[in-house]
Design a protein around this motif. Structure first.
Motif, PDB file in Angstrom:
ATOM      1  N   PHE A  75      -7.995 -54.918  58.203  1.00 19.31           N
ATOM      2  CA  PHE A  75      -8.183 -55.192  59.629  1.00 19.31           C
ATOM      3  C   PHE A  75      -7.457 -56.491  60.005  1.00 19.31           C
ATOM      4  O   PHE A  75      -7.718 -57.545  59.417  1.00 19.31           O
ATOM      5  CB  PHE A  75      -9.689 -55.323  59.914  1.00 19.31           C
ATOM      6  CG  PHE A  75     -10.018 -55.901  61.268  1.00 19.31           C
ATOM      7  CD1 PHE A  75      -9.431 -55.394  62.421  1.00 19.31           C
ATOM      8  CD2 PHE A  75     -10.925 -56.949  61.386  1.00 19.31           C
ATOM      9  CE1 PHE A  75      -9.737 -55.936  63.672  1.00 19.31           C
ATOM     10  CE2 PHE A  75     -11.237 -57.488  62.620  1.00 19.31           C
ATOM     11  CZ  PHE A  75     -10.640 -56.982  63.772  1.00 19.31           C
ATOM     12  N   ALA A  76      -6.536 -56.409  60.973  1.00 16.08           N
ATOM     13  CA  ALA A  76      -5.799 -57.604  61.411  1.00 16.08           C
ATOM     14  C   ALA A  76      -6.713 -58.455  62.274  1.00 16.08           C
ATOM     15  O   ALA A  76      -6.846 -58.259  63.471  1.00 16.08           O
ATOM     16  CB  ALA A  76      -4.528 -57.211  62.175  1.00 16.08           C
ATOM     17  N   ARG A  77      -7.329 -59.402  61.640  1.00  9.58           N
ATOM     18  CA  ARG A  77      -8.395 -60.202  62.208  1.00  9.58           C
ATOM     19  C   ARG A  77      -7.936 -61.043  63.405  1.00  9.58           C
ATOM     20  O   ARG A  77      -8.736 -61.449  64.254  1.00  9.58           O
ATOM     21  CB  ARG A  77      -8.871 -61.094  61.065  1.00  9.58           C
ATOM     22  CG  ARG A  77     -10.233 -61.622  61.153  1.00  9.58           C
ATOM     23  CD  ARG A  77     -10.175 -63.088  61.378  1.00  9.58           C
ATOM     24  NE  ARG A  77     -11.508 -63.660  61.424  1.00  9.58           N
ATOM     25  CZ  ARG A  77     -12.371 -63.410  62.391  1.00  9.58           C
ATOM     26  NH1 ARG A  77     -12.079 -62.546  63.341  1.00  9.58           N
ATOM     27  NH2 ARG A  77     -13.525 -64.033  62.413  1.00  9.58           N
ATOM     28  N   SER A 119      -3.037 -62.565  53.076  1.00  8.82           N
ATOM     29  CA  SER A 119      -2.673 -63.568  54.074  1.00  8.82           C
ATOM     30  C   SER A 119      -1.272 -63.270  54.563  1.00  8.82           C
ATOM     31  O   SER A 119      -0.317 -63.237  53.778  1.00  8.82           O
ATOM     32  CB  SER A 119      -2.705 -64.974  53.480  1.00  8.82           C
ATOM     33  OG  SER A 119      -2.082 -65.862  54.398  1.00  8.82           O
ATOM     34  N   THR A 120      -1.152 -63.065  55.879  1.00  8.01           N
ATOM     35  CA  THR A 120       0.164 -62.824  56.474  1.00  8.01           C
ATOM     36  C   THR A 120       0.527 -63.966  57.427  1.00  8.01           C
ATOM     37  O   THR A 120       1.318 -63.783  58.340  1.00  8.01           O
ATOM     38  CB  THR A 120       0.175 -61.488  57.263  1.00  8.01           C
ATOM     39  OG1 THR A 120      -0.868 -61.545  58.245  1.00  8.01           O
ATOM     40  CG2 THR A 120      -0.036 -60.287  56.372  1.00  8.01           C
ATOM     41  N   ALA A 121      -0.082 -65.137  57.211  1.00  6.02           N
ATOM     42  CA  ALA A 121       0.138 -66.262  58.137  1.00  6.02           C
ATOM     43  C   ALA A 121       1.633 -66.512  58.362  1.00  6.02           C
ATOM     44  O   ALA A 121       2.416 -66.525  57.415  1.00  6.02           O
ATOM     45  CB  ALA A 121      -0.529 -67.515  57.580  1.00  6.02           C
ATOM     46  N   LEU A 210       6.007 -54.793  49.124  1.00  3.79           N
ATOM     47  CA  LEU A 210       6.849 -55.144  50.276  1.00  3.79           C
ATOM     48  C   LEU A 210       6.020 -55.015  51.549  1.00  3.79           C
ATOM     49  O   LEU A 210       5.052 -54.254  51.601  1.00  3.79           O
ATOM     50  CB  LEU A 210       8.056 -54.211  50.361  1.00  3.79           C
ATOM     51  CG  LEU A 210       9.004 -54.228  49.168  1.00  3.79           C
ATOM     52  CD1 LEU A 210      10.083 -53.148  49.329  1.00  3.79           C
ATOM     53  CD2 LEU A 210       9.665 -55.605  49.020  1.00  3.79           C
ATOM     54  N   HIS A 211       6.438 -55.735  52.587  1.00  2.00           N
ATOM     55  CA  HIS A 211       5.686 -55.769  53.842  1.00  2.00           C
ATOM     56  C   HIS A 211       6.654 -55.765  55.011  1.00  2.00           C
ATOM     57  O   HIS A 211       7.738 -56.340  54.934  1.00  2.00           O
ATOM     58  CB  HIS A 211       4.860 -57.063  53.861  1.00  2.00           C
ATOM     59  CG  HIS A 211       4.097 -57.289  55.138  1.00  2.00           C
ATOM     60  ND1 HIS A 211       4.671 -57.809  56.285  1.00  2.00           N
ATOM     61  CD2 HIS A 211       2.802 -57.082  55.448  1.00  2.00           C
ATOM     62  CE1 HIS A 211       3.746 -57.902  57.229  1.00  2.00           C
ATOM     63  NE2 HIS A 211       2.600 -57.466  56.750  1.00  2.00           N
ATOM     64  N   PHE A 212       6.268 -55.120  56.098  1.00  2.00           N
ATOM     65  CA  PHE A 212       6.973 -55.339  57.381  1.00  2.00           C
ATOM     66  C   PHE A 212       6.000 -55.127  58.513  1.00  2.00           C
ATOM     67  O   PHE A 212       4.940 -54.512  58.347  1.00  2.00           O
ATOM     68  CB  PHE A 212       8.213 -54.434  57.518  1.00  2.00           C
ATOM     69  CG  PHE A 212       7.935 -52.952  57.649  1.00  2.00           C
ATOM     70  CD1 PHE A 212       7.557 -52.382  58.867  1.00  2.00           C
ATOM     71  CD2 PHE A 212       8.081 -52.100  56.550  1.00  2.00           C
ATOM     72  CE1 PHE A 212       7.316 -51.018  58.994  1.00  2.00           C
ATOM     73  CE2 PHE A 212       7.843 -50.725  56.668  1.00  2.00           C
ATOM     74  CZ  PHE A 212       7.461 -50.186  57.895  1.00  2.00           C
ATOM     75  N   HIS A 213       6.320 -55.678  59.660  1.00  2.00           N
ATOM     76  CA  HIS A 213       5.559 -55.385  60.885  1.00  2.00           C
ATOM     77  C   HIS A 213       6.585 -55.286  61.996  1.00  2.00           C
ATOM     78  O   HIS A 213       7.374 -56.208  62.198  1.00  2.00           O
ATOM     79  CB  HIS A 213       4.552 -56.493  61.189  1.00  2.00           C
ATOM     80  CG  HIS A 213       3.920 -56.363  62.548  1.00  2.00           C
ATOM     81  ND1 HIS A 213       2.849 -55.529  62.793  1.00  2.00           N
ATOM     82  CD2 HIS A 213       4.229 -56.922  63.741  1.00  2.00           C
ATOM     83  CE1 HIS A 213       2.516 -55.600  64.069  1.00  2.00           C
ATOM     84  NE2 HIS A 213       3.342 -56.444  64.672  1.00  2.00           N
ATOM     85  N   LEU A 214       6.595 -54.162  62.690  1.00  2.00           N
ATOM     86  CA  LEU A 214       7.594 -53.975  63.739  1.00  2.00           C
ATOM     87  C   LEU A 214       6.987 -54.213  65.111  1.00  2.00           C
ATOM     88  O   LEU A 214       5.850 -53.832  65.374  1.00  2.00           O
ATOM     89  CB  LEU A 214       8.150 -52.542  63.711  1.00  2.00           C
ATOM     90  CG  LEU A 214       8.849 -52.070  62.444  1.00  2.00           C
ATOM     91  CD1 LEU A 214       9.445 -50.681  62.667  1.00  2.00           C
ATOM     92  CD2 LEU A 214       9.943 -53.040  62.023  1.00  2.00           C
ATOM     93  N   ILE A 248       2.778 -51.729  56.060  1.00  2.00           N
ATOM     94  CA  ILE A 248       3.557 -51.498  57.292  1.00  2.00           C
ATOM     95  C   ILE A 248       2.965 -52.227  58.505  1.00  2.00           C
ATOM     96  O   ILE A 248       3.288 -51.908  59.655  1.00  2.00           O
ATOM     97  CB  ILE A 248       3.727 -49.989  57.591  1.00  2.00           C
ATOM     98  CG1 ILE A 248       2.375 -49.332  57.911  1.00  2.00           C
ATOM     99  CG2 ILE A 248       4.406 -49.294  56.432  1.00  2.00           C
ATOM    100  CD1 ILE A 248       2.537 -47.933  58.541  1.00  2.00           C
ATOM    101  N   GLY A 249       2.102 -53.222  58.253  1.00  2.00           N
ATOM    102  CA  GLY A 249       1.594 -54.039  59.357  1.00  2.00           C
ATOM    103  C   GLY A 249       0.752 -53.229  60.326  1.00  2.00           C
ATOM    104  O   GLY A 249       0.075 -52.267  59.944  1.00  2.00           O
ATOM    105  N   GLY A 250       0.796 -53.630  61.608  1.00  2.00           N
ATOM    106  CA  GLY A 250      -0.035 -52.954  62.620  1.00  2.00           C
ATOM    107  C   GLY A 250       0.833 -52.287  63.665  1.00  2.00           C
ATOM    108  O   GLY A 250       1.869 -51.725  63.350  1.00  2.00           O
TER     109      GLY A 250
HETATM  110  C1  PLP Z   1       1.875 -59.052  60.446  1.00  2.00           C
HETATM  111  C2  PLP Z   1       1.009 -58.349  61.430  1.00  2.00           C
HETATM  112  N1  PLP Z   1       0.127 -57.448  60.984  1.00  2.00           N
HETATM  113  C3  PLP Z   1      -0.698 -56.783  61.832  1.00  2.00           C
HETATM  114  C4  PLP Z   1      -0.670 -57.028  63.193  1.00  2.00           C
HETATM  115  C5  PLP Z   1      -1.624 -56.269  64.080  1.00  2.00           C
HETATM  116  O1  PLP Z   1      -0.980 -55.494  65.025  1.00  2.00           O
HETATM  117  P1  PLP Z   1      -1.829 -54.583  66.037  1.00  2.00           P
HETATM  118  O2  PLP Z   1      -2.950 -55.403  66.538  1.00  2.00           O
HETATM  119  O3  PLP Z   1      -0.859 -54.218  67.095  1.00  2.00           O
HETATM  120  O4  PLP Z   1      -2.301 -53.398  65.271  1.00  2.00           O
HETATM  121  C6  PLP Z   1       0.246 -57.962  63.711  1.00  2.00           C
HETATM  122  C7  PLP Z   1       0.302 -58.243  65.146  1.00  2.00           C
HETATM  123  O5  PLP Z   1       1.021 -59.040  65.653  1.00  2.00           O
HETATM  124  C8  PLP Z   1       1.098 -58.647  62.802  1.00  2.00           C
HETATM  125  O6  PLP Z   1       1.984 -59.552  63.233  1.00  2.00           O
END
Ligand code: PLP
Length: 482
Positions: A75-77, A119-121, A210-214, A248-250
């Motif tokens: 969960f993207a907190r 952690s994706t800070a 590996l990670h990405f967020h588009l 794959i991020g969010g």
């Molecule tokens: C790295 C990363 N992961 C996850 C998210 C969550 O995205 P969303 O709330 O659109 O699902 C974001 C949003 O900016 C993000 O930058």
């Protein structure tokens, strides 16, 4: 008492009726409960329905269960600061994606296991790196400086760090998908090869995935980016790296609105208003991204795409079914190559989870004859990162009086800024709200409540409350604080 949207006025303003849930009406229909809540917690209040949150989690887990490859959800907190969501997420079987030292520390203090955290800070200081290394939390690394900095920390602590490598710049329809984040996909292999040539670096920094967020909401872009990440993962495996997951991020879409027609009519009317063919429907005739030149409308609507037919589970399925040049789907390749899929949804896990309620403080008519309804809240407590939050609010009138005339209003906030207008859309109501009536903004849990909340004028931040259980009716005692 009656809950009412907008009235049927002669020249109707376009409506944007939101999707709602029964728990919201349970509160909206109980004016006594509203007064008790405001008397106890002040205004505004953010209510969170935890069963709806758990329902969203289950929906994703069920979809993923239909596929044979391994998967994990975090969960993207960052999408919501309410502490109670953390345990709710973990108890429902998913992890938490943290984006700062404080977010990570809070989860650890709540005894969330390290393997349920990442952690994706975007900015990582030594304090964060040290905490993650000491606790064995995987860090998503964005650039070479972070690699070097983390190596120093891991050596100093004599503890290996788990990392995922963030990648960007995927090829899509002949162009690169630009992002300020991550290593460029065209050079990352070379960079990692050089960095890890140094003996010992592999001992201290252990690449796991590996990670990405588009940005944006294209399933095809996400699908093709996974295929390119899988190709990269295979090349990295050949060089001796362990690549066991692709995260794959969010950015999974969610739908806020009940009617496609209303969404279209709203956009058409907004454009006509800019062309002076319709009276303004927004504050100062704000184009929300559209502008006019030589009698023509230009630009695009700069808001979240609030109406979506392809959202949540179906959006995820479309990504997984994206074929590569050899007609192999993402799902088939993940399974065949034994790569775990990780997701970090924020907003979409908060679908139907939140509602912001505020008390009416005053009413006035400005010099242009427009009704302004002042609420005990400020613009930072319901602020979209896009041009506006485009959902009709609800009003709970303490005394509904059919003899009173319909009105059109803007809701104004407590900051000393001309622009503290809570919704840029003019809202039609069947009567002018009274002082003490309640205005409800629904589905605000994803980013709207907290992301931009500030304490200017020393206003306290809004109280966050949880409804832990579904009930037929709620009383004050059913609401839990942090
Ligand atoms: C790295 C990363 N992961 C996850 C998210 C969550 O995205 P969303 O709330 O659109 O699902 C974001 C949003 O900016 C993000 O930058």
């Amino acid at each position: 008492m009656k809950i009412v949207h907008q009235s049927s006025m002669k020249q109707q303003l376009p409506r944007l009726r939101p999707l709602t849930s029964p728990w919201m009406f349970n509160i909206m229909e109980n004016t006594q409960l509203q007064q008790e809540l405001f008397d106890t917690y002040g205004s505004p209040i953010n209510v969170h329905d935890l069963p709806s949150f758990v329902g969203n989690i289950k929906e994703y887990l069920e979809i993923l269960d239909t596929y044979p490859f391994k998967s994990q959800i975090f969960f993207a907190r960052k999408a919501n600061k309410f502490r109670n969501l953390i345990n709710a997420a973990v108890n429902a079987g998913i992890g938490v994606d943290t984006a700062s030292y404080q977010e990570l520390k809070q989860c650890l203090d709540l005894k969330v296991q390290a393997d349920k955290l990442i952690s994706t800070a975007a900015i990582k200081n030594n304090k964060l790196l040290e905490l993650a290394v000491q606790e064995g939390v995987l860090l998503i690394i964005d650039n070479q400086d972070e690699l070097q900095q983390l190596l120093r920390v891991a050596k100093r602590l004599d503890t290996p760090a788990k990392i995922g490598i963030r990648v960007s710049g995927f090829a899509y329809q002949g162009k690169k998908l630009y992002s300020r984040f991550g290593f460029d996909i065209d050079t990352v292999e070379h960079t990692l090869h050089d960095f890890f040539r140094e003996s010992g670096n592999k001992t201290y920094l252990q690449v796991e995935g590996l990670h990405f967020h588009l940005d944006g909401y294209s399933t095809a872009q996400r699908g093709h980016s996974i295929h390119q990440s899988l190709d990269l993962a295979m090349r990295l495996r050949e060089q001796g790296f362990t690549v066991s997951f692709i995260d794959i991020g969010g950015g999974i879409l969610m739908n806020y609105l009940a009617s496609k027609n209303e969404w279209k009519t709203f956009q058409d009317t907004l454009q006509q208003a800019l062309l002076d063919n319709h009276r303004p429907i927004t504050y100062n005739n704000d184009g929300l991204g559209y502008s006019t030149r030589n009698g023509k409308v230009e630009g695009t609507l700069a808001t979240y795409p609030y109406y979506n037919e392809n959202s949540k589970a179906s959006f995820l399925r479309d990504i997984l079914e994206t074929p590569d040049a050899h007609s192999r789907t993402v799902a088939q390749r993940l399974h065949a190559l034994k790569v775990e899929l990780r997701l970090e949804p924020g907003r979409s896990l908060l679908n139907q989870v939140g509602m912001t309620m505020a008390r009416v403080a005053h009413r006035k008519v400005d010099a242009t004859g427009t009704h302004l309804v002042g609420l005990e809240m400020n613009m930072s407590q319901m602020m979209s990162s896009s041009a506006d939050f485009l959902l009709d609010p609800f009003v709970a009138f303490q005394a509904r009086d059919g003899a009173k005339p319909a009105v059109e209003v803007y809701f104004t906030g407590a900051y000393c800024l001309e622009r503290d207008i809570l919704l840029k859309r003019k809202i039609a109501l069947p009567q002018l709200p009274d002082i003490g009536d309640t205005i409800f903004f629904v589905n605000t849990a994803g980013y709207m409540m907290h992301f931009f909340e500030t304490e200017a004028h020393l206003f306290q931040r809004a109280r966050n409350l949880a409804l832990p259980q579904k009930k037929a009716t709620y009383g004050l005692k059913d609401f839990e604080g942090e």
